[in-house]
Design an enzyme around this catalytic site. Structure first.
Site, short mmCIF file in Angstrom:
data_model
loop_
_atom_site.label_atom_id
_atom_site.label_comp_id
_atom_site.label_asym_id
_atom_site.label_seq_id
_atom_site.Cartn_x
_atom_site.Cartn_y
_atom_site.Cartn_z
N HIS A 12 -7.74 -4.94 9.98
CA HIS A 12 -7.44 -4.67 8.57
C HIS A 12 -6.10 -5.28 8.16
O HIS A 12 -5.19 -5.45 8.97
CB HIS A 12 -7.50 -3.17 8.25
CG HIS A 12 -6.35 -2.35 8.74
ND1 HIS A 12 -6.52 -1.19 9.45
CD2 HIS A 12 -5.01 -2.48 8.60
CE1 HIS A 12 -5.35 -0.65 9.72
NE2 HIS A 12 -4.41 -1.43 9.21
N GLU A 61 -10.03 -1.88 5.07
CA GLU A 61 -10.71 -1.62 6.33
C GLU A 61 -11.95 -2.52 6.50
O GLU A 61 -12.40 -3.15 5.54
CB GLU A 61 -11.13 -0.15 6.39
CG GLU A 61 -9.96 0.84 6.28
CD GLU A 61 -9.19 0.99 7.60
OE1 GLU A 61 -9.14 0.04 8.39
OE2 GLU A 61 -8.64 2.08 7.82
N ASN A 117 -8.16 -3.11 14.17
CA ASN A 117 -9.53 -3.40 13.74
C ASN A 117 -9.59 -4.58 12.77
O ASN A 117 -10.63 -4.84 12.16
CB ASN A 117 -10.17 -2.16 13.11
CG ASN A 117 -9.43 -1.68 11.86
OD1 ASN A 117 -8.45 -2.29 11.42
ND2 ASN A 117 -9.88 -0.57 11.30
N ASP A 145 0.83 -1.21 0.00
CA ASP A 145 0.00 0.00 0.00
C ASP A 145 0.86 1.26 0.00
O ASP A 145 2.08 1.20 0.12
CB ASP A 145 -0.95 0.02 1.19
CG ASP A 145 -0.29 -0.44 2.50
OD1 ASP A 145 0.92 -0.21 2.65
OD2 ASP A 145 -0.98 -1.02 3.35
#
Length: 241
Positions: free
Chosen positions: A138, A143, A136, A67
């Site tokens: 990810h 996400e 979370n 990313d």
């Protein structure tokens, strides 16, 4: 899914580096998918040590980064391009033309993402993909409520992710709110996957990824369906398993 629990972060990093080294020794022109952030830093330091000892040669290796922030240029100290050069590429003998990074300043984002995806496919796909995991759940910047069918794409970052990344910036207002990320489909097409995590703050995410139901709200849970995933974690990250 294989889970390896190491005593601490340093041992975890060494184990991951040895797996990368073994991959490159078996296939010198391996296509590696690489991650950024605090978690893989130790692994990169160990890879540099192994390279300096002439135990691994990167001259034929091709890399694709997972990313990149959208909207900051490569010279920005917080860009992942800068991160990878500072923490790995400048210290090994990888050919510059074999390094591939998402273009965080692309004017036509869709075309840029498609080109990135096509190049991965042209090289036969990713042989070994390194992942971290967010609090979370990810992976990459995919996400919660992710589309499992997505390939490389532009994503909106959640507040939790922005807040977690704000420690690298002068102000939380400086943290990009978008990023380009390999999609779940791209990640799942990798032949082998290594997921790294350390610390108590990742324990819940690891437990939900490994033992929870496969759910878009926990993107990492999809890894349960991959046939060659190795999770390397320290004792703290494993504490809820």
């Amino acid at each position: 899914m294989r889970i390896i629990v190491m005593d601490n972060y340093d041992e975890m990093s060494k184990r991951a580096a040895l797996m990368i080294t073994s991959q490159v020794m078996l296939k010198p022109d391996s296509v590696l998918g690489l991650a950024t952030g605090d978690t893989p830093l130790g692994m990169y330091k160990e890879l540099i040590k192994l390279y300096n000892k002439k135990e691994v040669d990167f001259k034929e290796v091709r890399t694709f980064n997972l990313d990149e922030y959208y909207g900051i240029n490569r010279e920005n100290l917080q860009s992942y391009y800068y991160f990878m050069n500072s923490n790995l590429f400048n210290s090994i003998n990888i050919a510059r033309e074999n390094i591939n990074m998402p273009d965080g300043m692309a004017k036509d984002v869709n075309a840029s993402c498609k080109g990135y995806e096509n190049k991965i496919k042209e090289l036969g796909g990713i042989d070994m993909q390194v992942l971290g995991i967010g609090g979370n759940g990810h992976i990459g910047f995919n996400e919660p409520n992710v589309n499992f069918e997505a390939e490389t794409h532009l994503v909106n970052l959640e507040e939790q992710t922005i807040e977690a990344n704000s420690r690298f910036f002068t102000s939380i207002k400086d943290v990009p709110v978008k990023a380009i990320s390999m999609g779940i489909k791209t990640i799942m097409n990798s032949k082998k996957i290594i997921l790294l995590a350390n610390g108590l703050n990742k324990a819940k995410a690891i437990e939900r990824a490994v033992n929870g139901k496969i759910n878009p709200n926990i993107p990492a849970s999809i890894l349960q369906l991959h046939n060659d995933v190795t999770i390397i974690i320290d004792k703290e990250a494993a504490s809820k398993l």
